[in-house]
Write an enzyme that holds these catalytic residues in place. Structure first.
Site, PDB file in Angstrom:
ATOM      1  N   ASP A   1      48.389 -42.281 -26.156  1.00  0.00           N
ATOM      2  CA  ASP A   1      47.875 -41.558 -24.997  1.00  0.00           C
ATOM      3  C   ASP A   1      46.399 -41.292 -25.245  1.00  0.00           C
ATOM      4  O   ASP A   1      46.031 -40.527 -26.131  1.00  0.00           O
ATOM      5  CB  ASP A   1      48.646 -40.244 -24.828  1.00  0.00           C
TER       6      ASP A   1
ATOM      7  N   LYS B   1      43.024 -35.850 -15.697  1.00  0.00           N
ATOM      8  CA  LYS B   1      42.084 -35.109 -16.545  1.00  0.00           C
ATOM      9  C   LYS B   1      40.659 -35.652 -16.403  1.00  0.00           C
ATOM     10  O   LYS B   1      40.040 -35.507 -15.371  1.00  0.00           O
ATOM     11  CB  LYS B   1      42.557 -35.185 -18.005  1.00  0.00           C
TER      12      LYS B   1
ATOM     13  N   TYR C   1      50.911 -33.224 -25.699  1.00  0.00           N
ATOM     14  CA  TYR C   1      50.893 -32.536 -24.411  1.00  0.00           C
ATOM     15  C   TYR C   1      52.290 -31.983 -24.136  1.00  0.00           C
ATOM     16  O   TYR C   1      53.301 -32.638 -24.417  1.00  0.00           O
ATOM     17  CB  TYR C   1      50.477 -33.529 -23.322  1.00  0.00           C
TER      18      TYR C   1
ATOM     19  N   ARG D   1      53.854 -49.173  -2.693  1.00  0.00           N
ATOM     20  CA  ARG D   1      54.514 -48.570  -3.857  1.00  0.00           C
ATOM     21  C   ARG D   1      54.373 -49.476  -5.076  1.00  0.00           C
ATOM     22  O   ARG D   1      54.339 -49.014  -6.217  1.00  0.00           O
ATOM     23  CB  ARG D   1      55.985 -48.291  -3.557  1.00  0.00           C
TER      24      ARG D   1
END
Length: 242
Positions: A200, A224, A126, A73
């Site tokens: 971003d 993406k 987004y 993790r």
């Protein structure tokens, strides 16, 4: 984001300014049995052969950069190597993988903004990011956002409140409206007022390097263009320390 690795960009020459050049210059790691590609690590936990290092590892004094892993993790060798390469592509000293692009975005914003914080953000974002800034953060964390036309530099400058605004957030090329941001000028405006710049870069990997243009943190939804096949969900935060 806080992990430093002295090996990460030591192999890069300062003249390597293009993402593809920086990626090609990174030291390539072989597989466990000298395969041309690094082995994929599927373990969730890791053994310490030298118990005296367990304490320093759990205290965060040593870690992946020196070959010590605790729990996937946090990091495992596969993810760490991938982060290493993404840091090279973006020209940053460190990168940290997350479970999704929204996980990367939300973790960065929650790190940079505290209760009562303020964000100036592009009005073209987004949808998930817009919902986070418009609804979740003000309702649950008391972090408010002023949305502006990111192409109007005067409006951006007026929206930033010195001493109150924590972050200027925008996309290098907006998803899906394709508005292109002037990263250099926007970073200058923000830094003059002591504000961090988060970009971003999901829509422009291997094309733009926001950190080289002034951004403090670069995030990606790897789902993406980095994925390429619509077959994974992941994110990354890339950070420079200067």
């Amino acid at each position: 984001m806080g992990i430093e690795n002295e090996e990460r960009l030591d192999t890069l020459e300062p003249k390597l300014d293009l993402p593809a050049e920086r990626l090609a210059a990174v030291r390539h790691k072989l597989g466990e049995h000298n395969g041309v590609n690094m082995s994929i690590e599927v373990s969730d936990t890791f053994v310490f052969k030298d118990p005296e290092n367990m304490g320093p590892a759990f205290e965060g004094m040593i870690g992946p950069e020196t070959g010590y892993y605790i729990y996937s993790r946090h990091y495992n060798p596969t993810v760490f190597n991938f982060s290493y390469q993404l840091a090279a592509i973006e020209g940053t000293e460190a990168a940290y993988c997350t479970s999704s692009g929204m996980a990367a975005i939300s973790s960065v914003l929650l790190q940079l903004c505290k209760n009562g914080g303020h964000v100036v953000a592009a009005e073209t974002l987004y949808g998930g990011t817009y919902a986070l800034l418009k609804h979740f953060l003000p309702e649950k964390c008391n972090i408010t956002t002023k949305f502006v036309d990111i192409t109007d530099l005067d409006k951006v400058k007026d929206a930033i409140v010195e001493g109150e605004t924590n972050v200027l957030y925008f996309e290098s090329i907006s998803n899906p409206t394709l508005v292109v941001a002037d990263i250099s000028k926007l970073s200058e405006i923000a830094h003059e007022k002591g504000v961090k710049v988060v970009v971003d870069n999901t829509f422009a990997p291997m094309i733009l390097s926001p950190a080289k243009l002034g951004a403090d943190v670069v995030v990606h939804s790897l789902t993406k263009y980095f994925s390429g096949g619509a077959d994974l969900i992941a994110g990354i935060c890339c950070k420079k320390f200067q």
